[in-house]
Motif scaffolding. Structure first.
Motif, short mmCIF file in Angstrom:
data_model
loop_
_atom_site.label_atom_id
_atom_site.label_comp_id
_atom_site.label_asym_id
_atom_site.label_seq_id
_atom_site.Cartn_x
_atom_site.Cartn_y
_atom_site.Cartn_z
N THR A 194 -2.07 -23.78 -15.38
CA THR A 194 -0.66 -23.41 -15.18
C THR A 194 -0.56 -21.93 -14.84
OG1 THR A 194 -0.37 -23.02 -17.56
CG2 THR A 194 0.27 -25.19 -16.72
N TRP A 195 0.56 -21.56 -14.22
CA TRP A 195 0.82 -20.18 -13.82
C TRP A 195 1.95 -19.58 -14.65
CZ3 TRP A 195 1.39 -21.04 -7.81
CH2 TRP A 195 0.12 -21.22 -7.25
N ALA A 196 1.87 -18.27 -14.87
CA ALA A 196 3.01 -17.52 -15.39
C ALA A 196 4.10 -17.49 -14.32
CB ALA A 196 2.59 -16.11 -15.76
N PRO A 197 5.37 -17.39 -14.70
CA PRO A 197 6.46 -17.48 -13.72
C PRO A 197 6.41 -16.42 -12.62
CG PRO A 197 7.31 -17.80 -15.93
CD PRO A 197 5.89 -17.38 -16.09
N ASP A 198 5.87 -15.24 -12.91
CA ASP A 198 5.85 -14.18 -11.90
C ASP A 198 4.51 -14.04 -11.20
OD1 ASP A 198 4.58 -13.31 -14.20
OD2 ASP A 198 5.40 -11.27 -14.14
N LYS A 199 3.67 -15.05 -11.28
CA LYS A 199 2.32 -14.95 -10.71
C LYS A 199 2.36 -14.68 -9.21
CE LYS A 199 -1.74 -17.12 -9.23
NZ LYS A 199 -2.08 -17.63 -7.89
N LEU A 200 3.04 -15.50 -8.46
CA LEU A 200 3.06 -15.33 -7.01
C LEU A 200 3.78 -14.05 -6.61
CD1 LEU A 200 3.70 -18.94 -5.62
CD2 LEU A 200 1.53 -17.69 -5.78
N GLU A 201 4.90 -13.74 -7.26
CA GLU A 201 5.66 -12.55 -6.91
C GLU A 201 4.80 -11.29 -7.08
OE1 GLU A 201 9.84 -10.24 -7.94
OE2 GLU A 201 9.35 -12.12 -8.96
N ARG A 202 4.08 -11.22 -8.17
CA ARG A 202 3.28 -10.02 -8.42
C ARG A 202 2.08 -9.93 -7.47
NH1 ARG A 202 2.61 -8.79 -14.72
NH2 ARG A 202 1.70 -6.93 -13.75
N GLN A 203 1.51 -11.06 -7.12
CA GLN A 203 0.40 -11.01 -6.17
C GLN A 203 0.87 -10.62 -4.78
OE1 GLN A 203 -1.48 -14.96 -7.37
NE2 GLN A 203 -3.29 -13.74 -6.89
N LEU A 204 2.01 -11.15 -4.34
CA LEU A 204 2.52 -10.79 -3.03
C LEU A 204 2.86 -9.30 -2.98
CD1 LEU A 204 4.76 -13.90 -2.28
CD2 LEU A 204 2.65 -13.24 -1.09
N ALA A 205 3.38 -8.76 -4.07
CA ALA A 205 3.67 -7.33 -4.12
C ALA A 205 2.38 -6.52 -4.01
CB ALA A 205 4.42 -6.99 -5.40
N ALA A 206 1.33 -6.97 -4.70
CA ALA A 206 0.04 -6.27 -4.63
C ALA A 206 -0.52 -6.31 -3.22
CB ALA A 206 -0.95 -6.89 -5.62
N LEU A 207 -0.36 -7.44 -2.54
CA LEU A 207 -0.86 -7.56 -1.16
C LEU A 207 -0.02 -6.74 -0.19
CD1 LEU A 207 -1.68 -11.35 -1.30
CD2 LEU A 207 -3.34 -9.54 -0.82
N ASP A 208 1.27 -6.65 -0.44
CA ASP A 208 2.11 -5.79 0.40
C ASP A 208 1.68 -4.34 0.28
OD1 ASP A 208 3.60 -7.92 1.31
OD2 ASP A 208 5.22 -7.65 -0.14
N ALA A 209 1.19 -3.96 -0.92
CA ALA A 209 0.75 -2.59 -1.14
C ALA A 209 -0.65 -2.34 -0.59
CB ALA A 209 0.79 -2.27 -2.64
N GLN A 210 -1.40 -3.40 -0.36
CA GLN A 210 -2.75 -3.25 0.20
C GLN A 210 -2.91 -4.25 1.35
OE1 GLN A 210 -5.95 -3.25 -2.67
NE2 GLN A 210 -7.54 -3.45 -1.10
N PRO A 211 -2.36 -3.95 2.51
CA PRO A 211 -2.32 -4.93 3.60
C PRO A 211 -3.68 -5.29 4.17
CG PRO A 211 -1.48 -2.79 4.31
CD PRO A 211 -1.63 -2.72 2.82
#
Length: 303
Positions: free
Chosen positions: A96-113
Motif C-alpha cells: 500500500t501507498w501513503a496518500p501523498d506518495k505520488l505527489e511527493r515523488q512528482l515534486a522531487a522529479l520536477d526539482a530534478q528533471p
C-alpha cells in the motif's frame, strides 16, 4: 498538484495480480486516496481464477486487463503498454501507498528533471507463523548503478520510472523468474540517467512466507548470476569501480542468503532444519558460527 481533476494523467499505475485475495482492495484504495488525481491505473489479471470484475467499477481512471498467465514481468510490461502517461509506477497487490506518495515523488522529479527514476523509503513488514516484524528502510542518498551492484535494495512498489527510459531499457525481462526487478534498475541507471529519492517511508511492503521473496535460494542464484554478468561487462569496459562494486555485491549477497537460510532453519522442523543450515553454511559459514556463539553465550549466562 493536490486536488487535480481531469486532464491527462502524469502517472500510469500498474498492478499485476494472480488470485490476489482481499489484499488487492487495500492496495487499490491507497491509489484512490492519493492527494494528486493525475494518474491512471491498470490492473493486469495474469490468469486469475478469482472474479475481479469489481475492479473496473472502482473509478473511471481504473481499468482491468485480463490475460493468460505469463508471469509478473509480462503482466507489468503489458500494463505499461496499455497506458500512456509519461511516468510509470508499480504496485504489488499486497503493498500500500501513503496518500501523498505520488505527489511527493512528482515534486522531487520536477526539482530534478534529469532523473529517470524516483524511489522512496519504505516500511518492510515480514509475516510468518509467529507473527510479524516491521522495520523501515531509509535512503540517505538516491540509488546509483554501483550502489545497486554493491547490494542496495529498492522496493518495486516505491519506484516511479520515466516511460521512455523504461521502454528503452526493454522493460522487465520476461525470461527471468527472479531478480527481474534488479536487472531492470541496473539497466536504467547504467544507460538512462540518475535517480532521485524521497527518503520517507511512503510504501508499506509486505513479505509473506509463500511469496516470491521467500524463495531465497533461487533468488540468490539469480542475483549472483546477474551481478557476475555486470562484473564481466565492467571489466571489459575498464570500469574498475564497477568491478569492485560487483565483488562487494557478491559477498553481500552470499551473506544475505546465509541469513535467509538460517532464518528458514529456525522456522522449520525435522530434516528441513539441517538442509537450511547446510545452505546457510555453504553461503557464509560465519552466519552459523556467530549464531552458535550467541547461543553458547546465552546458555552460559543463564547457567
Amino acid at each position: 498538484m493536490a486536488g487535480e481533476q481531469g486532464g491527462q494523467a502524469r502517472v500510469a499505475v500498474v498492478v499485476p495480480v494472480l488470485d490476489p485475495g482481499p489484499d488487492l482492495r487495500a492496495a487499490l484504495a491507497s491509489v484512490l486516496a492519493q492527494t494528486t488525481a493525475a494518474w491512471e491505473l491498470v490492473v493486469v489479471d495474469d490468469g486469475s481464477s478469482e472474479d475481479l470484475a469489481w475492479v473496473a467499477g472502482l473509478d473511471p481512471r481504473v481499468r482491468l486487463i485480463r490475460a493468460a498467465h505469463a508471469g509478473v514481468s509480462a503482466a507489468r510490461n503489458r500494463g505499461v503498454a496499455a497506458t500512456s502517461a509519461s511516468w510509470v509506477a508499480f504496485l504489488d497487490h499486497d503493498d500500500t501507498w501513503a496518500p501523498d506518495k505520488l505527489e511527493r515523488q512528482l515534486a522531487a522529479l520536477d526539482a530534478q528533471p534529469s532523473a529517470v527514476l524516483c524511489h522512496t523509503a519504505f516500511e518492510w513488514v515480514v509475516t510468518d507463523a509467529s507473527g510479524s516484524a516491521e522495520h523501515v528502510r531509509r535512503y540517505p542518498e538516491p540509488l546509483t548503478y554501483h550502489g545497486l551492484l554493491r547490494g542496495d535494495h529498492v522496493c518495486t512498489s516505491s519506484v516511479l520510472v520515466e516511460r521512455g527510459a523504461f521502454l528503452a531499457a526493454g522493460g522487465f525481462c520476461e525470461d527471468l523468474a527472479h531478480a527481474e526487478d534488479l536487472a531492470l534498475w541496473l539497466r536504467l541507471l547504467h544507460d538512462g540517467g540518475p535517480s532521485c529519492v524521497v527518503d520517507e517511508p511512503l510504501v508499506r511492503y509486505t513479505s509473506h512466507p509463500g511469496g516470491a521473496s521467500s524463495d531465497y535460494a533461487r533468488t540468490a542464484r539469480a542475483r549472483a548470476a546477474l551481478v557476475r554478468e555486470h562484473e564481466r561487462a565492467a571489466r571489459a569496459s575498464g570500469d574498475a569501480a564497477g568491478v569492485r562494486a560487483a565483488r562487494d555485491g557478491l559477498a553481500r549477497g552470499r551473506e544475505l542468503a546465509a541469513h535467509q537460510a538460517f532464518d528458514a532453519a529456525r522456522a522449520s522442523r525435522g530434516v528441513a532444519v539441517a538442509a537450511h543450515l547446510a545452505r546457510s553454511a555453504a553461503q557464509d559459514p560465519r552466519v552459523v558460527w556467530q549464531a552458535a556463539r550467541r547461543r553458547i553465550a546465552v546458555g552460559g549466562a543463564q547457567g
